[in-house]
Design an enzyme around this catalytic site. Sequence first.
Site, PDB file in Angstrom:
ATOM      1  N   THR A   1      40.879 -24.622  35.809  1.00 22.49           N
ATOM      2  CA  THR A   1      39.807 -23.816  36.380  1.00 22.49           C
ATOM      3  C   THR A   1      40.338 -22.469  36.862  1.00 22.49           C
ATOM      4  O   THR A   1      41.481 -22.369  37.339  1.00 22.49           O
ATOM      5  CB  THR A   1      39.131 -24.575  37.540  1.00 22.49           C
ATOM      6  OG1 THR A   1      38.137 -23.745  38.116  1.00 22.49           O
ATOM      7  CG2 THR A   1      40.106 -24.986  38.621  1.00 22.49           C
TER       8      THR A   1
ATOM      9  N   SER B   1      39.334 -24.903  47.010  1.00 18.09           N
ATOM     10  CA  SER B   1      38.884 -26.176  47.607  1.00 18.09           C
ATOM     11  C   SER B   1      39.893 -27.270  47.263  1.00 18.09           C
ATOM     12  O   SER B   1      40.795 -27.059  46.439  1.00 18.09           O
ATOM     13  CB  SER B   1      37.526 -26.580  47.008  1.00 18.09           C
ATOM     14  OG  SER B   1      37.716 -26.987  45.652  1.00 18.09           O
TER      15      SER B   1
HETATM   16  P1  NAD Z   1      31.149 -33.734  34.583  1.00 16.70           P
HETATM   17  O1  NAD Z   1      31.350 -34.325  35.937  1.00 16.70           O
HETATM   18  O2  NAD Z   1      29.777 -33.565  34.085  1.00 16.70           O
HETATM   19  O3  NAD Z   1      31.991 -34.557  33.500  1.00 16.70           O
HETATM   20  C1  NAD Z   1      33.227 -35.175  33.798  1.00 16.70           C
HETATM   21  C2  NAD Z   1      33.182 -36.562  33.141  1.00 16.70           C
HETATM   22  O4  NAD Z   1      34.440 -37.233  33.424  1.00 16.70           O
HETATM   23  C3  NAD Z   1      32.077 -37.446  33.704  1.00 16.70           C
HETATM   24  O5  NAD Z   1      31.256 -37.938  32.674  1.00 16.70           O
HETATM   25  C4  NAD Z   1      32.815 -38.551  34.449  1.00 16.70           C
HETATM   26  O6  NAD Z   1      32.135 -39.791  34.388  1.00 16.70           O
HETATM   27  C5  NAD Z   1      34.165 -38.578  33.722  1.00 16.70           C
HETATM   28  N1  NAD Z   1      35.258 -39.130  34.552  1.00 16.70           N
HETATM   29  C6  NAD Z   1      35.630 -38.725  35.790  1.00 16.70           C
HETATM   30  N2  NAD Z   1      36.615 -39.521  36.251  1.00 16.70           N
HETATM   31  C7  NAD Z   1      36.854 -40.454  35.289  1.00 16.70           C
HETATM   32  C8  NAD Z   1      37.744 -41.552  35.194  1.00 16.70           C
HETATM   33  N3  NAD Z   1      38.556 -41.898  36.207  1.00 16.70           N
HETATM   34  N4  NAD Z   1      37.752 -42.286  34.049  1.00 16.70           N
HETATM   35  C9  NAD Z   1      36.901 -41.979  33.014  1.00 16.70           C
HETATM   36  N5  NAD Z   1      36.023 -40.951  33.058  1.00 16.70           N
HETATM   37  C10 NAD Z   1      36.008 -40.200  34.205  1.00 16.70           C
HETATM   38  O7  NAD Z   1      31.947 -32.322  34.593  1.00 16.70           O
HETATM   39  P2  NAD Z   1      31.792 -31.079  33.599  1.00 16.70           P
HETATM   40  O8  NAD Z   1      30.978 -30.057  34.272  1.00 16.70           O
HETATM   41  O9  NAD Z   1      31.454 -31.556  32.256  1.00 16.70           O
HETATM   42  O10 NAD Z   1      33.289 -30.547  33.612  1.00 16.70           O
HETATM   43  C11 NAD Z   1      34.243 -31.086  32.707  1.00 16.70           C
HETATM   44  C12 NAD Z   1      35.616 -30.534  33.034  1.00 16.70           C
HETATM   45  O11 NAD Z   1      35.606 -29.106  32.942  1.00 16.70           O
HETATM   46  C13 NAD Z   1      36.104 -30.874  34.432  1.00 16.70           C
HETATM   47  O12 NAD Z   1      37.478 -31.182  34.390  1.00 16.70           O
HETATM   48  C14 NAD Z   1      35.879 -29.596  35.213  1.00 16.70           C
HETATM   49  O13 NAD Z   1      36.787 -29.480  36.255  1.00 16.70           O
HETATM   50  C15 NAD Z   1      36.080 -28.534  34.153  1.00 16.70           C
HETATM   51  N6  NAD Z   1      35.306 -27.301  34.420  1.00 16.70           N
HETATM   52  C16 NAD Z   1      33.943 -27.349  34.541  1.00 16.70           C
HETATM   53  C17 NAD Z   1      33.224 -26.180  34.796  1.00 16.70           C
HETATM   54  C18 NAD Z   1      31.729 -26.171  34.969  1.00 16.70           C
HETATM   55  O14 NAD Z   1      31.179 -25.108  35.304  1.00 16.70           O
HETATM   56  N7  NAD Z   1      31.024 -27.270  34.743  1.00 16.70           N
HETATM   57  C19 NAD Z   1      33.934 -24.975  34.910  1.00 16.70           C
HETATM   58  C20 NAD Z   1      35.314 -24.957  34.795  1.00 16.70           C
HETATM   59  C21 NAD Z   1      36.005 -26.140  34.546  1.00 16.70           C
HETATM   60  N1  USQ Z   2      27.330 -20.012  45.468  1.00 17.24           N
HETATM   61  C1  USQ Z   2      26.298 -19.381  46.138  1.00 17.24           C
HETATM   62  N2  USQ Z   2      25.098 -20.021  46.203  1.00 17.24           N
HETATM   63  C2  USQ Z   2      24.856 -21.234  45.612  1.00 17.24           C
HETATM   64  C3  USQ Z   2      25.921 -21.860  44.923  1.00 17.24           C
HETATM   65  C4  USQ Z   2      27.139 -21.225  44.871  1.00 17.24           C
HETATM   66  O1  USQ Z   2      26.462 -18.285  46.682  1.00 17.24           O
HETATM   67  O2  USQ Z   2      23.748 -21.747  45.712  1.00 17.24           O
HETATM   68  C5  USQ Z   2      28.642 -19.346  45.350  1.00 17.24           C
HETATM   69  C6  USQ Z   2      29.821 -20.121  45.902  1.00 17.24           C
HETATM   70  O3  USQ Z   2      29.973 -19.937  47.272  1.00 17.24           O
HETATM   71  C7  USQ Z   2      30.967 -19.573  45.065  1.00 17.24           C
HETATM   72  C8  USQ Z   2      30.321 -19.251  43.729  1.00 17.24           C
HETATM   73  O4  USQ Z   2      28.911 -19.204  43.966  1.00 17.24           O
HETATM   74  O5  USQ Z   2      31.423 -18.386  45.610  1.00 17.24           O
HETATM   75  C9  USQ Z   2      30.606 -20.253  42.631  1.00 17.24           C
HETATM   76  O6  USQ Z   2      30.213 -21.547  43.076  1.00 17.24           O
HETATM   77  P1  USQ Z   2      29.914 -22.707  42.017  1.00 17.24           P
HETATM   78  O7  USQ Z   2      29.462 -23.912  42.773  1.00 17.24           O
HETATM   79  O8  USQ Z   2      29.059 -22.202  40.921  1.00 17.24           O
HETATM   80  O9  USQ Z   2      31.357 -22.909  41.360  1.00 17.24           O
HETATM   81  P2  USQ Z   2      32.659 -23.656  41.879  1.00 17.24           P
HETATM   82  O10 USQ Z   2      32.454 -24.395  43.118  1.00 17.24           O
HETATM   83  O11 USQ Z   2      33.788 -22.681  41.834  1.00 17.24           O
HETATM   84  O12 USQ Z   2      32.886 -24.753  40.747  1.00 17.24           O
HETATM   85  C10 USQ Z   2      32.388 -24.664  39.418  1.00 17.24           C
HETATM   86  C11 USQ Z   2      32.523 -26.042  38.781  1.00 17.24           C
HETATM   87  C12 USQ Z   2      34.005 -26.415  38.740  1.00 17.24           C
HETATM   88  C13 USQ Z   2      34.787 -25.318  38.033  1.00 17.24           C
HETATM   89  C14 USQ Z   2      34.552 -23.944  38.657  1.00 17.24           C
HETATM   90  C15 USQ Z   2      35.136 -22.817  37.847  1.00 17.24           C
HETATM   91  O13 USQ Z   2      31.798 -27.003  39.553  1.00 17.24           O
HETATM   92  O14 USQ Z   2      34.163 -27.654  38.071  1.00 17.24           O
HETATM   93  O15 USQ Z   2      36.158 -25.628  38.089  1.00 17.24           O
HETATM   94  O16 USQ Z   2      33.124 -23.694  38.692  1.00 17.24           O
HETATM   95  S1  USQ Z   2      35.790 -21.519  38.870  1.00 17.24           S
HETATM   96  O17 USQ Z   2      34.768 -21.128  39.818  1.00 17.24           O
HETATM   97  O18 USQ Z   2      36.156 -20.442  37.995  1.00 17.24           O
HETATM   98  O19 USQ Z   2      36.938 -22.076  39.555  1.00 17.24           O
END
Ligand code: NAD
Ligand code: USQ
Length: 394
Positions: A144, A179
């Site tokens: 991330t 976090s």
């Molecule tokens: P998500 O929570 O929707 O998907 C994660 C999946 O992993 C879930 O289906 C969950 O059941 C599975 N999982 C968790 N722990 C497990 C375990 N112990 N065994 C088997 N399965 C398990 O999350 P997402 O939004 O699809 O994100 C996927 C990945 O991408 C994460 O690693 C997240 O940190 C990363 N990521 C997400 C975002 C975003 O904006 N959604 C941004 C940056 C990075």
């Molecule tokens: N924020 C607001 N209002 C809201 C929600 C969020 O102001 O209602 C702000 C937060 O304070 C933060 C920013 O928006 O400053 C981003 O928050 P977010 O919840 O969209 O993103 P974050 O908590 O960083 O996490 C999400 C995904 C995580 C991933 C990450 C990528 O849940 O899995 O790793 O985005 S990054 O932010 O680049 O680290």
Amino acid sequence: MKIMVLGADGYLGWPTALHLSKKGHEVAVVDNCVRRSYDLEMGVDSLVPIASFQRRIQAWKEVSGIELTSWFGDLTDPDFVHRIVREFRPEAIVHFAEQRSAPYSMIDQKHCVYTQVNNVVNTLNVVYAIADIDPDIHLVKLGTMGEYGTPNIDIEEGYIEITHKGRTDTLPYPKQPHSFYHLSKVHDSHNIQFACRVWGIRATDLNQGVVYGQETPETIEHPDLLTRYDYDGVFGTVLNRFVAQAVAGLPLTVYGTGGQTRGTLDVRDTLACIELACMNPANQGEFRVFNQFTESFSVLQFAEMVRDAYNKPVEIQHGELVRVEKEDHYYNAIHTRLLDLGLQPHLLNKDTLEKMLAMTEKYAHRIDPAAFKATVNWRNTTNYLPTSGSPLPR
Ligand code: NAD
Ligand code: USQ
């Protein structure tokens, strides 16, 4: 190519598995569906109804004729991880399977420890399985952008050249995560880098920005193929939340001034980046880092773009800064390596926002206004959750 997708029932893992299989790769999908239990724990639900893991796999077979190999199991179990890697013998493992919400990890000690144990142990089990069974397997790991935090200098892709007291070295970029969840990704990065150095495995750490959007060419082929869309105060990410708030006729909840700037990308670009990383593997022993995002915006800019794209009045509300983060800061993160491999980004424009708003309007009857509330405050070590006394999902 044989690719195993871990976390394939999630928001990103499911559309990625479909995309890779449609592109002709032989795909295995793995999940324990614990993400669905977090919803039950918090009394919230995906805006878009999602079919069960089993039904999705069946639906994909009906629609495309493609059969995904599947396992239901917990990646914190090392025997399970060894077994599936030995049986499928992938060339690449795409690892999404972690607890990914920053607010969830900040609820209290129990949720922090759960997040770090789940995430770090999953990754260690995968790394050990690769080293034991076949060090040639390429690990493509979702990290991330929040690992870096918001330093007052440019953010490089993983490494920085430092000259100190006349001597120069290229070292891992300093980390100041947002976090305990983001910290779990830092721990993963260190563990994977160590395994590359010591055992010579190959890995790509994809430091991804905040993802937005929901529809991909494959998921819209059948209602049972749709991926989840979270808008609640714990799992909903910023732009997805703002779109849902606009449709619900509620103010967009900018925390503080909204100067917080983040890298971001369209869900369709996540799929493209993953395929590019798989098709262009890291060298043996290399710990390669890509910054996986296409544009950066401040939180206030996100809110203004949603307001300007919607055909109904939208109010922007500056509320309490519930997280401990900089509201006004320098942000310039380098992100050229995926573009160099051929990524053609979908940039955030009015058309994309209008499609997200239209998709959300279709499911507006499923929006629970109470779910928007930001229930977690970084400063509290015990935040209110209706079920905070009960055991965590497994
Ligand atoms: P998500 O929570 O929707 O998907 C994660 C999946 O992993 C879930 O289906 C969950 O059941 C599975 N999982 C968790 N722990 C497990 C375990 N112990 N065994 C088997 N399965 C398990 O999350 P997402 O939004 O699809 O994100 C996927 C990945 O991408 C994460 O690693 C997240 O940190 C990363 N990521 C997400 C975002 C975003 O904006 N959604 C941004 C940056 C990075
Ligand atoms: N924020 C607001 N209002 C809201 C929600 C969020 O102001 O209602 C702000 C937060 O304070 C933060 C920013 O928006 O400053 C981003 O928050 P977010 O919840 O969209 O993103 P974050 O908590 O960083 O996490 C999400 C995904 C995580 C991933 C990450 C990528 O849940 O899995 O790793 O985005 S990054 O932010 O680049 O680290």
